[in-house]
Design a protein around this motif. Structure first.
Motif, PDB file in Angstrom:
ATOM      1  N   LEU A 142      91.923  -5.179 117.805  1.00 50.41           N
ATOM      2  CA  LEU A 142      92.136  -5.634 118.861  1.00 50.41           C
ATOM      3  C   LEU A 142      91.500  -7.155 119.598  1.00 50.41           C
ATOM      4  O   LEU A 142      91.476  -7.564 120.275  1.00 50.41           O
ATOM      5  N   ARG A 143      90.432  -6.923 119.287  1.00 50.37           N
ATOM      6  CA  ARG A 143      89.147  -7.929 119.281  1.00 50.37           C
ATOM      7  C   ARG A 143      89.332  -9.850 119.536  1.00 50.37           C
ATOM      8  O   ARG A 143      89.410 -10.347 120.701  1.00 50.37           O
ATOM      9  N   PRO A 144      90.748  -9.783 118.315  1.00 49.44           N
ATOM     10  CA  PRO A 144      90.432 -11.386 118.722  1.00 49.44           C
ATOM     11  C   PRO A 144      92.088 -11.823 120.278  1.00 49.44           C
ATOM     12  O   PRO A 144      91.384 -12.299 120.614  1.00 49.44           O
ATOM     13  N   GLY A 145      92.911 -10.448 120.046  1.00 48.64           N
ATOM     14  CA  GLY A 145      93.352 -10.640 121.119  1.00 48.64           C
ATOM     15  C   GLY A 145      93.000 -10.505 123.073  1.00 48.64           C
ATOM     16  O   GLY A 145      92.863 -11.024 123.553  1.00 48.64           O
ATOM     17  N   TYR A 146      91.427 -10.098 123.552  1.00 44.98           N
ATOM     18  CA  TYR A 146      90.099  -9.994 123.805  1.00 44.98           C
ATOM     19  C   TYR A 146      89.931 -11.168 124.524  1.00 44.98           C
ATOM     20  O   TYR A 146      89.762 -11.632 125.242  1.00 44.98           O
ATOM     21  N   ASP A 147      89.765 -12.101 123.540  1.00 42.46           N
ATOM     22  CA  ASP A 147      89.139 -12.993 123.068  1.00 42.46           C
ATOM     23  C   ASP A 147      89.536 -13.992 123.563  1.00 42.46           C
ATOM     24  O   ASP A 147      89.086 -15.232 124.949  1.00 42.46           O
ATOM     25  N   ARG A 148      90.752 -13.782 123.925  1.00 40.89           N
ATOM     26  CA  ARG A 148      92.168 -14.845 123.853  1.00 40.89           C
ATOM     27  C   ARG A 148      92.278 -14.624 125.696  1.00 40.89           C
ATOM     28  O   ARG A 148      92.832 -15.848 126.673  1.00 40.89           O
ATOM     29  N   VAL A 149      92.075 -13.131 126.175  1.00 40.94           N
ATOM     30  CA  VAL A 149      91.990 -12.675 127.141  1.00 40.94           C
ATOM     31  C   VAL A 149      90.923 -12.907 128.381  1.00 40.94           C
ATOM     32  O   VAL A 149      91.179 -12.951 129.399  1.00 40.94           O
ATOM     33  N   ALA A 150      89.710 -12.894 127.972  1.00 40.02           N
ATOM     34  CA  ALA A 150      88.610 -12.808 128.315  1.00 40.02           C
ATOM     35  C   ALA A 150      88.519 -13.700 130.041  1.00 40.02           C
ATOM     36  O   ALA A 150      87.503 -13.064 130.960  1.00 40.02           O
ATOM     37  N   GLY A 151      88.636 -14.735 129.430  1.00 39.81           N
ATOM     38  CA  GLY A 151      88.740 -15.643 131.213  1.00 39.81           C
ATOM     39  C   GLY A 151      89.506 -15.803 132.479  1.00 39.81           C
ATOM     40  O   GLY A 151      89.781 -16.288 133.396  1.00 39.81           O
ATOM     41  N   LEU A 152      90.712 -14.303 131.975  1.00 34.76           N
ATOM     42  CA  LEU A 152      91.686 -14.085 133.278  1.00 34.76           C
ATOM     43  C   LEU A 152      90.785 -13.306 134.174  1.00 34.76           C
ATOM     44  O   LEU A 152      90.058 -13.084 134.108  1.00 34.76           O
ATOM     45  N   PRO A 153      91.414 -13.733 135.307  1.00 37.06           N
ATOM     46  CA  PRO A 153      91.050 -12.647 136.529  1.00 37.06           C
ATOM     47  C   PRO A 153      91.475 -11.349 135.851  1.00 37.06           C
ATOM     48  O   PRO A 153      92.087 -10.667 135.167  1.00 37.06           O
ATOM     49  N   GLY A 155      92.560  -8.688 137.517  1.00 41.50           N
ATOM     50  CA  GLY A 155      93.214  -8.083 137.633  1.00 41.50           C
ATOM     51  C   GLY A 155      94.220  -8.295 136.850  1.00 41.50           C
ATOM     52  O   GLY A 155      95.392  -7.587 136.736  1.00 41.50           O
ATOM     53  N   GLU A 156      94.105  -9.840 136.434  1.00 44.44           N
ATOM     54  CA  GLU A 156      95.468  -9.924 135.009  1.00 44.44           C
ATOM     55  C   GLU A 156      95.452  -9.324 133.413  1.00 44.44           C
ATOM     56  O   GLU A 156      95.768  -9.205 132.406  1.00 44.44           O
ATOM     57  N   ARG A 157      93.998  -8.793 133.636  1.00 43.88           N
ATOM     58  CA  ARG A 157      93.203  -8.968 132.266  1.00 43.88           C
ATOM     59  C   ARG A 157      94.196  -7.854 131.196  1.00 43.88           C
ATOM     60  O   ARG A 157      94.415  -8.268 130.013  1.00 43.88           O
ATOM     61  N   ILE A 158      94.594  -7.179 131.810  1.00 34.93           N
ATOM     62  CA  ILE A 158      94.827  -5.502 130.388  1.00 34.93           C
ATOM     63  C   ILE A 158      95.868  -5.650 130.087  1.00 34.93           C
ATOM     64  O   ILE A 158      96.362  -5.568 129.703  1.00 34.93           O
ATOM     65  N   ARG A 159      96.510  -6.398 131.863  1.00 37.40           N
ATOM     66  CA  ARG A 159      98.502  -6.419 130.997  1.00 37.40           C
ATOM     67  C   ARG A 159      98.494  -7.320 130.044  1.00 37.40           C
ATOM     68  O   ARG A 159      99.175  -7.203 129.417  1.00 37.40           O
ATOM     69  N   ALA A 160      97.778  -8.799 129.824  1.00 39.57           N
ATOM     70  CA  ALA A 160      97.437  -9.765 129.438  1.00 39.57           C
ATOM     71  C   ALA A 160      97.099  -9.037 127.487  1.00 39.57           C
ATOM     72  O   ALA A 160      97.954  -9.293 126.832  1.00 39.57           O
ATOM     73  N   LEU A 161      96.317  -8.252 128.059  1.00 37.88           N
ATOM     74  CA  LEU A 161      96.097  -7.549 127.088  1.00 37.88           C
ATOM     75  C   LEU A 161      96.766  -6.852 125.983  1.00 37.88           C
ATOM     76  O   LEU A 161      96.352  -6.734 124.744  1.00 37.88           O
ATOM     77  N   GLU A 162      97.517  -5.917 126.869  1.00 38.67           N
ATOM     78  CA  GLU A 162      98.520  -5.066 126.087  1.00 38.67           C
ATOM     79  C   GLU A 162      99.163  -6.101 125.832  1.00 38.67           C
ATOM     80  O   GLU A 162     100.727  -5.513 124.356  1.00 38.67           O
ATOM     81  N   GLN A 163      99.734  -6.561 126.758  1.00 39.75           N
ATOM     82  CA  GLN A 163     100.318  -7.838 125.657  1.00 39.75           C
ATOM     83  C   GLN A 163      99.968  -8.434 124.214  1.00 39.75           C
ATOM     84  O   GLN A 163     101.037  -8.834 123.331  1.00 39.75           O
ATOM     85  N   GLN A 164      98.844  -8.906 124.204  1.00 38.48           N
ATOM     86  CA  GLN A 164      98.289  -9.079 122.896  1.00 38.48           C
ATOM     87  C   GLN A 164      98.436  -8.423 122.350  1.00 38.48           C
ATOM     88  O   GLN A 164      98.053  -8.800 120.523  1.00 38.48           O
ATOM     89  N   ALA A 165      98.318  -6.936 122.609  1.00 33.33           N
ATOM     90  CA  ALA A 165      98.211  -6.236 121.624  1.00 33.33           C
ATOM     91  C   ALA A 165      99.629  -5.784 120.585  1.00 33.33           C
ATOM     92  O   ALA A 165      99.892  -5.737 119.471  1.00 33.33           O
ATOM     93  N   VAL A 166     100.597  -6.313 121.425  1.00 30.26           N
ATOM     94  CA  VAL A 166     102.297  -6.732 120.952  1.00 30.26           C
ATOM     95  C   VAL A 166     101.747  -8.291 119.476  1.00 30.26           C
ATOM     96  O   VAL A 166     102.258  -8.217 118.275  1.00 30.26           O
TER      97      VAL A 166
END
Length: 215
Positions: A142-153, A155-166
């Motif tokens: 999932l590291r590539p997904g973290y890179d995609r959402v690292a710039g988000l606030p 409070g939004e990052r975890i949910r965005a990363l959960e969806q990146q896992a999908v």
């Protein structure tokens, strides 16, 4: 094996209750499943999280879903290197032997695996960085997904990363030649879902909008 012990009493009682009711009332159906083999319409890849109950969410009957569960509902990239690959083996069997019509990846809210990936990638989980950590090395997917959402606030990052896992899992699925072939020949479709445990809502990935929308 000297370390194995009998089942806890409460599990034995639950089994006996199931055998006396659900099984007995559907005995013919279970015999048919045993004799005819399984013919599931869909494979579902979901998280090991005990709060995620795929068959209940979709009201699925016995024999309807081929289910594989792992930490954070991840699919690794195609890697035929001769090593152990439980998730890849399950995908191969579902697609090439069972010939499922649908392959579904379902993520969820409050995912501990995704939280661990977030903490590891942000430098706050040194134990997961250890080479000996099975969870850490699995969450490397999932590291590539973290890179995609690292710039988000935050409070939004975890949910965005959960969806990146999908999404990462869907992308990796298409690296499997037999999955790609089945999808492109319209023999099988792939789907990405995300479930909010607290309110029961379900969202699906919409390629047209590039995001998740309510079902």
């Amino acid at each position: 094996m000297q370390n194995a012990r009998p089942l806890p009493t409460y599990l034995i009682q639950r089994y006996q209750g199931w055998r006396a009711t659900t099984f007995t009332e559907n005995r013919v159906w279970y015999r048919r499943l045993a004799e005819d083999g399984q013919h599931p319409r869909a494979m579902v890849i979901s998280c090991c999280d005990s709060r995620v109950h795929v068959t209940s969410i979709f009201g699925a009957d016995t024999g309807e879903f081929f289910i594989h569960r792992n930490i954070a509902n991840l699919v690794p990239p195609y890697a035929p290197d001769g090593d152990y690959h439980g998730t890849s083996a399950a995908v191969e069997y579902a697609v090439t032997a069972l010939k499922v019509a649908h392959l579904i990846v379902m993520g969820h809210s409050q995912c501990g695996g995704v939280r661990g990936c977030h903490d590891m990638c942000s430098g706050n989980a040194p134990a997961l960085e250890e080479r000996t950590s099975f969870v850490g090395r699995w969450m490397d997917i999932l590291r590539p997904g973290y890179d995609r959402v690292a710039g988000l606030p935050e409070g939004e990052r975890i949910r965005a990363l959960e969806q990146q896992a999908v999404l990462i899992s869907l992308e990796n699925l298409m690296s499997f030649p037999f999955v790609k072939s089945a999808v492109e020949s319209h023999e099988m479709s792939i789907h990405g879902l995300w479930n909010d445990i607290a309110d029961g809502s379900l969202m699906q990935f919409d390629p047209a909008s590039g995001g998740f929308v309510s079902v």
